[in-house]
Design a protein around this motif. Structure first.
Motif, PDB file in Angstrom:
ATOM      1  N   GLY A 161      17.220  27.707 -92.148  1.00  0.00           N
ATOM      2  CA  GLY A 161      17.148  27.281 -90.761  1.00  0.00           C
ATOM      3  C   GLY A 161      17.432  25.799 -90.598  1.00  0.00           C
ATOM      4  O   GLY A 161      17.746  25.332 -89.497  1.00  0.00           O
ATOM      5  N   VAL A 162      17.315  25.056 -91.694  1.00  0.00           N
ATOM      6  CA  VAL A 162      17.594  23.614 -91.650  1.00  0.00           C
ATOM      7  C   VAL A 162      18.709  23.214 -92.614  1.00  0.00           C
ATOM      8  O   VAL A 162      19.310  22.161 -92.463  1.00  0.00           O
ATOM      9  N   TRP A 163      18.974  24.036 -93.623  1.00  0.00           N
ATOM     10  CA  TRP A 163      20.101  23.818 -94.512  1.00  0.00           C
ATOM     11  C   TRP A 163      21.288  24.654 -94.022  1.00  0.00           C
ATOM     12  O   TRP A 163      21.155  25.437 -93.091  1.00  0.00           O
ATOM     13  N   PRO A 176      23.544  26.901-102.002  1.00  0.00           N
ATOM     14  CA  PRO A 176      24.336  25.814-102.588  1.00  0.00           C
ATOM     15  C   PRO A 176      23.478  24.898-103.449  1.00  0.00           C
ATOM     16  O   PRO A 176      22.455  24.382-102.998  1.00  0.00           O
ATOM     17  N   GLY A 177      23.837  24.736-104.713  1.00  0.00           N
ATOM     18  CA  GLY A 177      23.119  23.821-105.587  1.00  0.00           C
ATOM     19  C   GLY A 177      21.778  24.333-106.064  1.00  0.00           C
ATOM     20  O   GLY A 177      21.006  23.585-106.666  1.00  0.00           O
ATOM     21  N   ALA A 178      21.475  25.607-105.794  1.00  0.00           N
ATOM     22  CA  ALA A 178      20.161  26.132-106.175  1.00  0.00           C
ATOM     23  C   ALA A 178      20.049  26.242-107.692  1.00  0.00           C
ATOM     24  O   ALA A 178      21.009  26.554-108.387  1.00  0.00           O
ATOM     25  N   ARG A 179      18.853  25.975-108.210  1.00  0.00           N
ATOM     26  CA  ARG A 179      18.580  26.067-109.646  1.00  0.00           C
ATOM     27  C   ARG A 179      17.742  27.303-109.920  1.00  0.00           C
ATOM     28  O   ARG A 179      17.125  27.880-109.024  1.00  0.00           O
ATOM     29  N   ASP A 180      17.689  27.702-111.174  1.00  0.00           N
ATOM     30  CA  ASP A 180      16.880  28.858-111.540  1.00  0.00           C
ATOM     31  C   ASP A 180      15.409  28.626-111.232  1.00  0.00           C
ATOM     32  O   ASP A 180      14.667  29.568-110.958  1.00  0.00           O
ATOM     33  N   ASP A 181      14.953  27.346-111.287  1.00  0.00           N
ATOM     34  CA  ASP A 181      13.543  27.074-111.041  1.00  0.00           C
ATOM     35  C   ASP A 181      13.243  26.862-109.559  1.00  0.00           C
ATOM     36  O   ASP A 181      12.156  26.437-109.189  1.00  0.00           O
ATOM     37  N   SER A 182      14.222  27.156-108.692  1.00  0.00           N
ATOM     38  CA  SER A 182      13.995  26.982-107.262  1.00  0.00           C
ATOM     39  C   SER A 182      13.364  28.216-106.618  1.00  0.00           C
ATOM     40  O   SER A 182      13.071  28.211-105.432  1.00  0.00           O
ATOM     41  N   TRP A 183      13.167  29.266-107.409  1.00  0.00           N
ATOM     42  CA  TRP A 183      12.536  30.469-106.880  1.00  0.00           C
ATOM     43  C   TRP A 183      11.037  30.245-106.688  1.00  0.00           C
ATOM     44  O   TRP A 183      10.386  29.554-107.468  1.00  0.00           O
ATOM     45  N   THR A 184      10.508  30.848-105.645  1.00  0.00           N
ATOM     46  CA  THR A 184       9.070  30.818-105.365  1.00  0.00           C
ATOM     47  C   THR A 184       8.465  32.140-105.820  1.00  0.00           C
ATOM     48  O   THR A 184       9.043  33.205-105.569  1.00  0.00           O
ATOM     49  N   ALA A 205      24.800  33.926 -89.280  1.00  0.00           N
ATOM     50  CA  ALA A 205      23.839  34.556 -88.374  1.00  0.00           C
ATOM     51  C   ALA A 205      22.412  34.309 -88.844  1.00  0.00           C
ATOM     52  O   ALA A 205      21.517  34.022 -88.031  1.00  0.00           O
ATOM     53  N   TYR A 206      22.189  34.419 -90.134  1.00  0.00           N
ATOM     54  CA  TYR A 206      20.850  34.194 -90.662  1.00  0.00           C
ATOM     55  C   TYR A 206      20.420  32.748 -90.414  1.00  0.00           C
ATOM     56  O   TYR A 206      19.311  32.483 -89.941  1.00  0.00           O
ATOM     57  N   GLY A 207      21.303  31.793 -90.714  1.00  0.00           N
ATOM     58  CA  GLY A 207      20.967  30.391 -90.507  1.00  0.00           C
ATOM     59  C   GLY A 207      20.725  30.068 -89.048  1.00  0.00           C
ATOM     60  O   GLY A 207      19.765  29.378 -88.690  1.00  0.00           O
ATOM     61  N   VAL A 208      21.600  30.564 -88.174  1.00  0.00           N
ATOM     62  CA  VAL A 208      21.439  30.322 -86.734  1.00  0.00           C
ATOM     63  C   VAL A 208      20.131  30.922 -86.234  1.00  0.00           C
ATOM     64  O   VAL A 208      19.388  30.305 -85.462  1.00  0.00           O
ATOM     65  N   ARG A 233       9.147  17.631 -89.381  1.00  0.00           N
ATOM     66  CA  ARG A 233       9.068  19.053 -89.666  1.00  0.00           C
ATOM     67  C   ARG A 233       9.269  19.922 -88.423  1.00  0.00           C
ATOM     68  O   ARG A 233       8.612  20.942 -88.248  1.00  0.00           O
ATOM     69  N   VAL A 234      10.183  19.508 -87.555  1.00  0.00           N
ATOM     70  CA  VAL A 234      10.626  20.356 -86.450  1.00  0.00           C
ATOM     71  C   VAL A 234      12.149  20.276 -86.390  1.00  0.00           C
ATOM     72  O   VAL A 234      12.747  19.318 -86.881  1.00  0.00           O
ATOM     73  N   VAL A 235      12.777  21.307 -85.806  1.00  0.00           N
ATOM     74  CA  VAL A 235      14.227  21.299 -85.665  1.00  0.00           C
ATOM     75  C   VAL A 235      14.600  20.285 -84.588  1.00  0.00           C
ATOM     76  O   VAL A 235      14.180  20.412 -83.431  1.00  0.00           O
TER      77      VAL A 235
END
Length: 271
Positions: free
Chosen positions: A145-147, A200-208, A154-157, A255-257
């Motif tokens: 929503g911010v990246w 984009p640029g995501a790492r393997d350790d970026s998973w929650t 559609a998902y981002g919008v 922390r708001v759009v």
């Protein structure tokens, strides 16, 4: 309401993934849980797993106003007034494409699920919360929503719109005792994230982890993050630090759009 035992939670998209995990954890925390999703079979399996008369399986489509009304009315009649609404149900485009290659119907369907769905549930639940002077609404958002991911427009919008919906809702609820939160669980391994592909640029350790994602909603349910109502909260945040700096975050309009400042004194970036 502060997530106490016996409080009532309504979770949308509860048949699988994060929604299912949330329903389980909220029930384990002592809350009565109304679980809704389109799959009656999956919801019945969830209710059977949890057991007891304090779990309610309520099939329904979040984009169908009458279905939403029925779910809320049934949940409140059987379990009691809803204290916590978690708008978790979400959708992504079935195929990653650029905007000019996207199927308009599928594109708009994503927007409808991710924006109209939460709006309908808020509209159905908020009046009761306002009458009681308490309640919490959690809109499950995303960093997209911010990246920017150019092949999931559609998902981002939709998630950017959801962030604005949360901020607007929170402003309207000021002083009522009802609080709204924008919560991003992060990249949790679910069917939805497999549809979204790699960031984009995501790492393997970026998973929650699922546990970490659910813990954030529990923190909101228990009132730990009330000072951050209307703000964007991420599962991998240090929640204690956020709480300590809540006044600063609010004062800075963080922390708001919103627009970023293009130059010193940019008038359009002022709140």
């Amino acid at each position: 309401m502060s997530g106490s035992r016996g409080s009532v939670a309504l979770v949308t998209g509860a048949s699988r993934g994060i929604g299912r995990a949330l329903a389980v954890r909220l029930h384990q925390a002592g809350m009565r849980v109304a679980a809704t999703a389109r799959s009656a079979e999956a919801l019945d399996a969830l209710a059977a797993e949890l057991g007891g008369d304090d779990v309610l399986a309520l099939p329904g489509d979040v984009t169908d106003q009458q279905a939403v009304t029925t779910v809320v009315e049934t949940a409140e009649r059987v379990l009691g007034p809803i204290d916590l609404l978690v708008n978790n149900a979400g959708a992504a485009e079935p195929r990653e494409t650029t905007l000019w290659e996207a199927d308009p119907e599928a594109w708009w369907g994503t927007i409808t699920t991710n924006v109209l769905g939460p709006m309908l549930y808020i509209r159905a639940v908020a009046p009761g919360m306002l009458a009681r002077g308490s309640g919490r609404i959690v809109n499950v958002n995303s960093l997209l929503g911010v990246w920017t991911l150019p092949t999931q427009t559609a998902y981002g919008v939709s998630k950017a719109a959801l962030g604005k919906l949360t901020a607007s809702l929170s402003a309207g609820l000021a002083g009522t005792g009802v609080l709204a939160f924008d919560y991003s669980p992060g990249r949790v391994r679910t069917d939805l994230t497999s549809d979204l592909g790699d960031l984009p640029g995501a790492r393997d350790d970026s998973w929650t982890s699922m546990e970490q994602a659910v813990d954030g909603v529990l923190a909101i349910a228990h009132g730990r993050l009330d000072a951050l109502a209307g703000r964007f909260i991420h599962a991998r945040d240090d929640l204690d630090t956020l709480t300590l700096r809540a006044a600063e975050i609010t004062a800075r309009g963080g922390r708001v759009v919103s627009l970023t400042e293009a130059f010193d004194g940019d008038p359009l970036s002022r709140r």
